[in-house]
Design an enzyme around this catalytic site. Sequence first.
Site, PDB file in Angstrom:
ATOM      1  N   SER A 132      53.250 -33.737  83.542  1.00 31.24           N
ATOM      2  CA  SER A 132      53.387 -34.767  84.555  1.00 31.24           C
ATOM      3  C   SER A 132      52.579 -35.833  84.486  1.00 31.24           C
ATOM      4  O   SER A 132      51.501 -35.388  84.024  1.00 31.24           O
ATOM      5  CB  SER A 132      53.621 -34.049  85.778  1.00 31.24           C
ATOM      6  OG  SER A 132      54.530 -34.909  86.981  1.00 31.24           O
TER       7      SER A 132
ATOM      8  N   CYS B 263      40.133 -29.371 109.258  1.00 27.31           N
ATOM      9  CA  CYS B 263      38.797 -29.216 109.114  1.00 27.31           C
ATOM     10  C   CYS B 263      38.266 -28.673 107.874  1.00 27.31           C
ATOM     11  O   CYS B 263      38.064 -27.438 107.590  1.00 27.31           O
ATOM     12  CB  CYS B 263      38.987 -27.696 110.065  1.00 27.31           C
ATOM     13  SG  CYS B 263      39.532 -28.156 111.618  1.00 27.31           S
TER      14      CYS B 263
HETATM   15  C1  LIG Z   1      58.199 -30.893  87.403  1.00 28.64           C
HETATM   16  C2  LIG Z   1      59.240 -30.940  86.206  1.00 28.64           C
HETATM   17  C3  LIG Z   1      59.797 -31.995  85.929  1.00 28.64           C
HETATM   18  C4  LIG Z   1      59.673 -33.463  86.608  1.00 28.64           C
HETATM   19  O1  LIG Z   1      58.438 -33.908  86.174  1.00 28.64           O
HETATM   20  P1  LIG Z   1      57.893 -35.462  86.800  1.00 28.64           P
HETATM   21  O2  LIG Z   1      56.640 -35.514  86.409  1.00 28.64           O
HETATM   22  O3  LIG Z   1      57.977 -35.421  88.165  1.00 28.64           O
HETATM   23  O4  LIG Z   1      58.885 -36.352  86.148  1.00 28.64           O
HETATM   24  C5  LIG Z   1      60.909 -32.112  84.983  1.00 28.64           C
HETATM   25  N1  LIG Z   1      61.334 -30.786  84.365  1.00 28.64           N
HETATM   26  C6  LIG Z   1      60.515 -29.695  84.666  1.00 28.64           C
HETATM   27  C7  LIG Z   1      60.784 -28.602  84.193  1.00 28.64           C
HETATM   28  C8  LIG Z   1      59.475 -29.734  85.761  1.00 28.64           C
HETATM   29  O5  LIG Z   1      58.601 -28.719  85.868  1.00 28.64           O
END
Ligand SMILES: *Cc1c(COP(=O)(O)O)cnc(C)c1O
Length: 424
Positions: free
Chosen positions: A213, A353
């Site tokens: 991501s 906190c």
């Molecule tokens: C988290 C995830 C996505 C989306 O990722 P982004 O970075 O938000 O585009 C797509 N496919 C799978 C399998 C994921 O775990």
Amino acid sequence: MAGPLPSQLLPDGATCDAAGRLSVAGCDLVELAGRFGTPLIVYDEDHLRERCREASAVFGDGAVVYAAKAFLCRAMARLVAEEGLHLDVATGGELHVALTAGFPPERLVLHGNNKSFDELRAAVDAGVGRIVVDSFDELDLLDALAAERGCRPAVLLRVTPGVEAHTHVYLATGRDDSKFGFTVSTGAAAEAVARARAADSVELVGIHAHIGSQVFRLDSFRRAVAVVAGFANPLGLAELSVGGGLGVAYVTGEEAPTISAWGESVLEAAAEAGVTARLSVEPGRAIVASAAIALYTVGTVKVLPGIRTYVATDGGMSDNPRPVLYGSGYEAFLPRAATAERPRAVSVVGKHCESGDVLVADGWVPEDLAVGDILGIPVAGAYGYSMASNYNKVPRPAVVFVRNGDARPVIRRETFEDLLRLDL
Ligand SMILES: *Cc1c(COP(=O)(O)O)cnc(C)c1O
């Protein structure tokens, strides 16, 4: 960086009046904060729809699967359904929200590296379109489910292609050392294919990979497509999902590819690699992140001469844990003066906190920021509310969708009474 907030970080529907006061889709942000309270997350609904349409336009109808974990509520599920996208759910909880929103089950894709038998059964009983299988243990569970239900769900196998995605280590999912999927380099992926093909319990329709991501580099995606295609093409399966992961700009000076540029690059790489399978993608962040602005009220301003100025808000790590989790950067600004210079260096913190309870570690704000001001953090639409908690028993914020001058609450603010809901 000092200087005014770059307008590219704001939702499409953002406009400023002559005095620099910010509205989104015709709704004045300071007024929204007064009406709904803070913290408040404001989504530009047309911006969300436009990103869905941009993705569908480049990848084609039915090829785009919105990754629910970036932001999900029933209104969002309905919006995604209306825009013709499919929806990736990764838990029984996300599945439940999607189904209760009336999301068409055949357009649901069930993910997860540790799906329970109950989650798999719920998905099969609901008629989800695809299950993305992540492990040999899951294939065992699907054998057991087939024995119980007489079902034969259509599945993709998730593989880890051994690609470094140039992102935060917690966000990299395509490397060999990963909890996700079947590793290509060890032969596990090939073994999983052989087993799934021979099984009566599943119908193997394709291969899936997701390298991580907040990935900015199109060459990372291109390389991943090439590697995954090298594995998948010889299998002659009908479908290939290359996951999501497209990064977005959060701070001044950052630049991310558009969804269209990402699409063109991925499609070109797939064509070059000789992919003939039906390609799909799973964007999450790129659809929702820059659609939203989080609004807070400034409660204290603590000047530590020669050290730092702390601007404390009424939210924090409970509504946005990303800075704590990943060291993520954000910008801060004042919606009452959205075009103002921001010469004052501050750290925007929350009310929890913990010293680590930071929203913007190195922020810049207008000189006249004062207690009582409404402070905005743009690009707040992804992995904020969806990761929110009740730490310190802070109620989670309200969420509104704005469009054509109207503000529609889609998630109400949690109340103190809600905090007792689970207590026995
Ligand atoms: C988290 C995830 C996505 C989306 O990722 P982004 O970075 O938000 O585009 C797509 N496919 C799978 C399998 C994921 O775990």
